[in-house]
Design a protein around this motif. Structure first.
Motif, PDB file in Angstrom:
ATOM      1  N   ILE A   1       0.832  -1.200   0.000  1.00  0.00           N
ATOM      2  CA  ILE A   1       0.000   0.000   0.000  1.00  0.00           C
ATOM      3  C   ILE A   1       0.868   1.252   0.000  1.00  0.00           C
ATOM      4  CG2 ILE A   1      -1.697   1.315   1.326  1.00  0.00           C
ATOM      5  CD1 ILE A   1      -2.841  -1.126  -0.064  1.00  0.00           C
ATOM      6  N   GLY A   2       1.911   1.262   0.825  1.00  0.00           N
ATOM      7  CA  GLY A   2       2.797   2.422   0.868  1.00  0.00           C
ATOM      8  C   GLY A   2       3.497   2.674  -0.455  1.00  0.00           C
ATOM      9  N   THR A   3       3.955   1.608  -1.111  1.00  0.00           N
ATOM     10  CA  THR A   3       4.616   1.757  -2.414  1.00  0.00           C
ATOM     11  C   THR A   3       3.675   2.353  -3.447  1.00  0.00           C
ATOM     12  OG1 THR A   3       6.102  -0.106  -1.974  1.00  0.00           O
ATOM     13  CG2 THR A   3       5.761   0.499  -4.271  1.00  0.00           C
ATOM     14  N   LEU A   4       2.450   1.851  -3.504  1.00  0.00           N
ATOM     15  CA  LEU A   4       1.484   2.351  -4.486  1.00  0.00           C
ATOM     16  C   LEU A   4       1.119   3.804  -4.213  1.00  0.00           C
ATOM     17  CD1 LEU A   4      -0.867  -0.760  -4.818  1.00  0.00           C
ATOM     18  CD2 LEU A   4       0.978  -0.049  -6.346  1.00  0.00           C
ATOM     19  N   ILE A   5       0.939   4.167  -2.943  1.00  0.00           N
ATOM     20  CA  ILE A   5       0.552   5.544  -2.609  1.00  0.00           C
ATOM     21  C   ILE A   5       1.687   6.512  -2.926  1.00  0.00           C
ATOM     22  CG2 ILE A   5       0.009   7.092  -0.701  1.00  0.00           C
ATOM     23  CD1 ILE A   5      -1.584   4.846   0.576  1.00  0.00           C
ATOM     24  N   VAL A   6       2.888   6.201  -2.482  1.00  0.00           N
ATOM     25  CA  VAL A   6       4.023   7.100  -2.706  1.00  0.00           C
ATOM     26  C   VAL A   6       4.306   7.253  -4.198  1.00  0.00           C
ATOM     27  CG1 VAL A   6       6.500   7.377  -2.337  1.00  0.00           C
ATOM     28  CG2 VAL A   6       5.048   6.651  -0.452  1.00  0.00           C
ATOM     29  N   THR A   7       4.277   6.143  -4.938  1.00  0.00           N
ATOM     30  CA  THR A   7       4.547   6.215  -6.372  1.00  0.00           C
ATOM     31  C   THR A   7       3.446   6.967  -7.102  1.00  0.00           C
ATOM     32  OG1 THR A   7       5.670   4.073  -6.194  1.00  0.00           O
ATOM     33  CG2 THR A   7       5.126   4.847  -8.398  1.00  0.00           C
ATOM     34  N   ALA A   8       2.193   6.779  -6.696  1.00  0.00           N
ATOM     35  CA  ALA A   8       1.080   7.494  -7.340  1.00  0.00           C
ATOM     36  C   ALA A   8       1.204   9.001  -7.128  1.00  0.00           C
ATOM     37  CB  ALA A   8      -0.242   6.986  -6.796  1.00  0.00           C
ATOM     38  N   ILE A   9       1.540   9.415  -5.911  1.00  0.00           N
ATOM     39  CA  ILE A   9       1.708  10.852  -5.650  1.00  0.00           C
ATOM     40  C   ILE A   9       2.853  11.414  -6.484  1.00  0.00           C
ATOM     41  CG2 ILE A   9       2.313  12.547  -3.893  1.00  0.00           C
ATOM     42  CD1 ILE A   9       0.948  10.773  -1.832  1.00  0.00           C
ATOM     43  N   ALA A  10       3.958  10.683  -6.551  1.00  0.00           N
ATOM     44  CA  ALA A  10       5.089  11.147  -7.358  1.00  0.00           C
ATOM     45  C   ALA A  10       4.704  11.250  -8.831  1.00  0.00           C
ATOM     46  CB  ALA A  10       6.271  10.206  -7.179  1.00  0.00           C
ATOM     47  N   ALA A  11       3.938  10.275  -9.334  1.00  0.00           N
ATOM     48  CA  ALA A  11       3.536  10.303 -10.740  1.00  0.00           C
ATOM     49  C   ALA A  11       2.595  11.462 -11.031  1.00  0.00           C
ATOM     50  CB  ALA A  11       2.879   8.974 -11.115  1.00  0.00           C
ATOM     51  N   VAL A  12       1.723  11.804 -10.086  1.00  0.00           N
ATOM     52  CA  VAL A  12       0.786  12.913 -10.283  1.00  0.00           C
ATOM     53  C   VAL A  12       1.547  14.213 -10.521  1.00  0.00           C
ATOM     54  CG1 VAL A  12      -0.907  14.356  -9.090  1.00  0.00           C
ATOM     55  CG2 VAL A  12      -1.145  11.882  -9.055  1.00  0.00           C
ATOM     56  N   PHE A  13       2.671  14.392  -9.840  1.00  0.00           N
ATOM     57  CA  PHE A  13       3.463  15.605 -10.024  1.00  0.00           C
ATOM     58  C   PHE A  13       4.422  15.481 -11.218  1.00  0.00           C
ATOM     59  CE2 PHE A  13       2.192  16.130  -5.615  1.00  0.00           C
ATOM     60  CZ  PHE A  13       1.930  17.489  -5.543  1.00  0.00           C
ATOM     61  N   ALA A  14       5.088  14.344 -11.351  1.00  0.00           N
ATOM     62  CA  ALA A  14       6.174  14.224 -12.317  1.00  0.00           C
ATOM     63  C   ALA A  14       5.678  14.095 -13.755  1.00  0.00           C
ATOM     64  CB  ALA A  14       7.055  13.021 -11.965  1.00  0.00           C
ATOM     65  N   VAL A  15       4.584  13.368 -13.970  1.00  0.00           N
ATOM     66  CA  VAL A  15       4.148  13.096 -15.350  1.00  0.00           C
ATOM     67  C   VAL A  15       3.723  14.374 -16.071  1.00  0.00           C
ATOM     68  CG1 VAL A  15       2.453  11.897 -16.761  1.00  0.00           C
ATOM     69  CG2 VAL A  15       3.570  10.691 -14.883  1.00  0.00           C
ATOM     70  N   PRO A  16       2.796  15.173 -15.544  1.00  0.00           N
ATOM     71  CA  PRO A  16       2.428  16.385 -16.300  1.00  0.00           C
ATOM     72  C   PRO A  16       3.580  17.376 -16.443  1.00  0.00           C
ATOM     73  CG  PRO A  16       1.382  16.374 -14.131  1.00  0.00           C
ATOM     74  CD  PRO A  16       1.981  15.038 -14.323  1.00  0.00           C
ATOM     75  N   ILE A  17       4.389  17.552 -15.377  1.00  0.00           N
ATOM     76  CA  ILE A  17       5.518  18.482 -15.476  1.00  0.00           C
ATOM     77  C   ILE A  17       6.521  17.993 -16.515  1.00  0.00           C
ATOM     78  CG2 ILE A  17       7.453  19.495 -14.224  1.00  0.00           C
ATOM     79  CD1 ILE A  17       5.763  19.399 -11.704  1.00  0.00           C
ATOM     80  N   GLY A  18       6.836  16.692 -16.494  1.00  0.00           N
ATOM     81  CA  GLY A  18       7.801  16.158 -17.443  1.00  0.00           C
ATOM     82  C   GLY A  18       7.322  16.212 -18.873  1.00  0.00           C
ATOM     83  N   VAL A  19       6.057  15.859 -19.113  1.00  0.00           N
ATOM     84  CA  VAL A  19       5.522  15.879 -20.478  1.00  0.00           C
ATOM     85  C   VAL A  19       5.446  17.305 -21.005  1.00  0.00           C
ATOM     86  CG1 VAL A  19       3.494  15.376 -21.879  1.00  0.00           C
ATOM     87  CG2 VAL A  19       4.274  13.710 -20.206  1.00  0.00           C
ATOM     88  N   LEU A  20       4.966  18.247 -20.188  1.00  0.00           N
ATOM     89  CA  LEU A  20       4.874  19.638 -20.635  1.00  0.00           C
ATOM     90  C   LEU A  20       6.254  20.239 -20.882  1.00  0.00           C
ATOM     91  CD1 LEU A  20       1.987  20.959 -18.352  1.00  0.00           C
ATOM     92  CD2 LEU A  20       1.886  20.397 -20.787  1.00  0.00           C
ATOM     93  N   THR A  21       7.234  19.866 -20.064  1.00  0.00           N
ATOM     94  CA  THR A  21       8.598  20.339 -20.309  1.00  0.00           C
ATOM     95  C   THR A  21       9.117  19.829 -21.643  1.00  0.00           C
ATOM     96  OG1 THR A  21       9.040  20.382 -17.929  1.00  0.00           O
ATOM     97  CG2 THR A  21      10.945  20.378 -19.396  1.00  0.00           C
ATOM     98  N   ALA A  22       8.862  18.565 -21.948  1.00  0.00           N
ATOM     99  CA  ALA A  22       9.296  18.010 -23.233  1.00  0.00           C
ATOM    100  C   ALA A  22       8.575  18.688 -24.398  1.00  0.00           C
ATOM    101  CB  ALA A  22       9.041  16.500 -23.253  1.00  0.00           C
ATOM    102  N   VAL A  23       7.288  18.977 -24.229  1.00  0.00           N
ATOM    103  CA  VAL A  23       6.540  19.682 -25.275  1.00  0.00           C
ATOM    104  C   VAL A  23       7.152  21.061 -25.526  1.00  0.00           C
ATOM    105  CG1 VAL A  23       4.321  20.748 -25.829  1.00  0.00           C
ATOM    106  CG2 VAL A  23       4.392  18.427 -24.917  1.00  0.00           C
ATOM    107  N   TYR A  24       7.516  21.750 -24.456  1.00  0.00           N
ATOM    108  CA  TYR A  24       8.146  23.069 -24.627  1.00  0.00           C
ATOM    109  C   TYR A  24       9.471  22.949 -25.364  1.00  0.00           C
ATOM    110  CZ  TYR A  24      10.954  27.147 -23.539  1.00  0.00           C
ATOM    111  OH  TYR A  24      11.777  28.239 -23.636  1.00  0.00           O
TER     112      TYR A  24
END
Length: 357
Positions: free
Chosen positions: A138-161
């Motif tokens: 449960i801890g692994t899924l929660i921590v990874t999900a929170i990290a993905a919520v922040f990292a995925v949109p920021i990373g994709v938008l940075t690459a688009v820029y």
């Protein structure tokens, strides 16, 4: 005066020259294994799998190259030699992966059962059998999900820029440089940065959210670089056709470019998530270890599978028969299974979206 003309089959045979039969490499391979075993038996050396494999491979290369030189000639012998080197490099690359998976499964698959996956270590002594890794899952899924919520949109938008808007600009070059720097940052450095900023400076306590922040730092460069490369593979003709129809640039990116590159973006995101799930050092600093189930990532310490493995091996104190060692191997198998499931889901999503497109 009569002239002799060779048949087309004779001409083709002369051009090709003599060839080893298709079964020859297999026969030489079997002979190399047998000969390697005989050498070990005659020399009286203790049997070692690694040395046996290396000796058999060297014998195979020498015998196959010699047979090819004798039958096919120098050019074909050199070709077979370098072809063998290519296959050998492939085997050397995948052998550690398969050996790790095999050894982990052989050690930990017997621990996996319903109780291990549905129970925590709450009220269970580390020196006794029982308990499970449910709280760590449960801890692994929660921590990874929170990290993905922040990292995925920021990373994709940075690459688009970087691809669509920053071509040739100084700011884009600076961003690309810092992304390259972040790629080589050790995970412990990211953990120390969040520890200093989030815990010491702002005064927060150890929590799953703090660990997720460190994982964001580690995931971002992977997502940015992979997404950037995929976006650059999208043909410019698609963009130009959209612009010719009067479609704005932002809509071209959202309706044409991103859907075309979606499967590749998902693959890059899953690589970043797989890396984040296996990190241990920053999570030991920021998340801690918890024996009971915790669903609150902001208030309490949480266990994750990497920290659970670390703590259980620490309690075993090097004893391979200790309960902690068995639980650690079981958690390792669980972690590998979770990462494989996520990768399979990503491939399914990529194929489904590609089929629809």
């Amino acid at each position: 005066m009569a002239t002799l003309q060779a048949s087309p089959s004779d001409v083709a045979s002369n051009l090709r020259g003599q060839k080893l039969p298709s079964w020859a490499p297999w026969a030489i391979g079997v002979g190399s294994i047998v000969l390697s075993g005989l050498i070990f038996g005659l020399t009286g050396d203790s049997f070692n799998k690694a040395r046996f494999a290396v000796l058999a491979a060297l014998l195979f290369i020498v015998l196959l190259t010699g047979a090819s030189f004798a039958v096919e000639g120098r050019r074909q012998a050199v070709d077979r030699l370098f072809t063998t080197f290519v296959y050998s490099a492939f085997v050397l690359a995948v052998a550690p992966l398969f050996s790790i998976i095999y050894y982990t499964l052989s050690q930990g698959i017997g621990v996996i059962d319903g109780g291990f996956l549905t129970h925590s270590m709450f009220t269970i002594s580390e020196d006794s059998f029982g308990g499970g890794a449910y709280h760590a899952i449960i801890g692994t899924l929660i921590v990874t999900a929170i990290a993905a919520v922040f990292a995925v949109p920021i990373g994709v938008l940075t690459a688009v820029y970087l691809v669509e808007y920053g071509e040739g600009k100084r700011f884009a070059k600076a961003v690309s440089f810092f992304v390259d720097v972040m790629t080589g940052i050790p995970s412990i450095v990211a953990g120390l940065f969040i520890f200093t900023f989030w815990l010491l400076t702002l005064g927060f306590q150890k929590s799953g959210f703090a660990g997720a922040l460190s994982l964001v730092i580690l995931m971002l460069p992977v997502i940015v670089r992979s997404t950037e490369e995929i976006l650059r593979l999208v043909p410019h003709e698609l963009r130009e056709a959209s612009y010719a129809l009067g479609v704005p640039k932002w809509k071209t990116i959202t309706k044409i470019v991103l859907p075309t590159a979606f499967s590749g973006i998902v693959t890059g995101v899953m690589l970043a998530i797989a890396r984040a799930m296996g990190e241990t050092a920053p999570l030991l600093l920021l998340v801690g270890v918890q024996a009971k189930i915790s669903f609150d990532p902001f208030a309490d310490p949480m266990s994750t599978l990497p920290t659970f493995i670390y703590s259980q091996l620490g309690s075993a104190a090097g004893n391979p028969d200790a309960p902690g060692t068995a639980r650690a191997w079981g958690a390792a198998v669980t972690l590998i299974a979770i990462i494989m499931i996520f990768n399979l889901l990503a491939r399914f999503v990529g194929r489904f979206t590609r089929a629809r497109g």
